[in-house]
Write an enzyme that holds these catalytic residues in place. Structure first.
Site, mmCIF file in Angstrom:
data_model
loop_
_atom_site.group_PDB
_atom_site.id
_atom_site.type_symbol
_atom_site.label_atom_id
_atom_site.label_comp_id
_atom_site.label_asym_id
_atom_site.label_seq_id
_atom_site.Cartn_x
_atom_site.Cartn_y
_atom_site.Cartn_z
ATOM 1 N N LYS A 85 0.818 -1.218 0.000
ATOM 2 C CA LYS A 85 0.000 0.000 0.000
ATOM 3 C C LYS A 85 0.848 1.264 0.000
ATOM 4 O O LYS A 85 0.568 2.215 -0.732
ATOM 5 C CB LYS A 85 -0.933 0.005 1.207
ATOM 6 C CG LYS A 85 -2.069 -0.982 1.124
ATOM 7 C CD LYS A 85 -2.996 -0.820 2.324
ATOM 8 C CE LYS A 85 -4.155 -1.807 2.266
ATOM 9 N NZ LYS A 85 -5.055 -1.661 3.419
ATOM 10 N N CYS A 189 -13.100 -3.043 10.633
ATOM 11 C CA CYS A 189 -14.069 -2.959 9.536
ATOM 12 C C CYS A 189 -14.474 -4.340 9.051
ATOM 13 O O CYS A 189 -15.606 -4.547 8.627
ATOM 14 C CB CYS A 189 -13.478 -2.159 8.381
ATOM 15 S SG CYS A 189 -13.243 -0.413 8.749
#
Length: 253
Positions: A85, A189
């Site tokens: 990322k 999440c």
């Protein structure tokens, strides 16, 4: 610093703002911001700070892109699945704006390395997803006297606050959350879910708060927690008080 003709054109809509102007834009071009997490919150943070002309971005994230990230992490495309990322985020930032020196740091930030990774930043924006990381970042920011913008999301809600806990009348992030004894085992999440647009709202807001600090416009936002409810939708703001017993910024006994 003198703005070039290309920069005058690129940042024209900033420059015409009385609250920003040419001097404010020069401050952004000279600023160094550290972003913790290149995920749902970090995506709009990185995109908007790069577009705004922040001179140096340090992007800290040890994770790789997964398919389940893509509904909310707008820095990445399907072809990025499996890629680091931080490195992909840095490439996107420099692709957006050649004025930006974006540097990827593929490390997990922890108490042992937080100070070294954050030293020299003008402001830190934390969009990480666990209390262990958030507290390590927050404690280092107090020790280094670096303002911290902390944003978090879950399901349909988001929270954001700016912290300068080394100041006598200002709380730190630990004053807000306490010692967070479940710091390695907080809800995520993946367990609770999140509406994809919510981190977009909170990340954009976090970018604005970081820009506010560098340019210095509007009232001081430090010590306030803004809570956004996407179901209603509605927002409320509460003042966080400094905890005199806080082990990070409280007075020693």
């Amino acid at each position: 610093m003198t703005l070039t003709d290309l920069q005058l054109d690129r940042y024209a809509r900033h420059i015409v703002l009385r609250e920003v102007g040419g001097e404010g834009q020069k401050r952004l071009l000279s600023a160094h911001m550290a972003v913790i997490g290149a995920g749902g919150i970090g995506s709009p943070v990185i995109q908007y700070l790069a577009a705004a002309g922040v001179g140096r971005l340090t992007i800290i994230d040890d994770d790789v892109v997964s398919l389940s990230n893509l509904h909310r992490q707008t820095l990445f495309a399907t072809a990025d699945v499996g890629a680091p990322k931080a490195e992909r985020a840095a490439a996107v930032a420099t692709g957006l704006n050649p004025d930006v020196d974006a540097r990827a740091v593929r490390q997990r930030i922890m108490p042992a390395n937080a100070a070294a990774l954050l030293d020299g930043a003008d402001i830190v924006i934390d969009g990480s997803d666990n209390f262990a990381t958030r507290l390590a970042v927050a404690d280092a920011c107090v020790a280094l006297r670096i303002p911290l913008v902390s944003a978090s999301i879950g399901q349909f809600q988001g929270q954001i606050g700016t912290f300068r806990g080394w100041e006598p009348d200002q709380p730190c992030y630990r004053c807000f959350v306490g010692d967070a004894f479940d710091s390695d085992d907080c809800d995520s999440c993946s367990e609770l879910g999140v509406l994809g647009a919510i981190p977009g709202i909170m990340g954009s807001w976090a970018a604005m708060e970081a820009i506010r600090h560098i340019v210095d416009f509007g009232p001081d936002a430090a010590g306030k927690l803004h809570i956004f409810n996407g179901i209603t939708p509605a927002m409320r703001t509460v003042r966080i008080t400094k905890d005199p017993a806080c082990k990070t910024c409280g007075k020693p006994s």
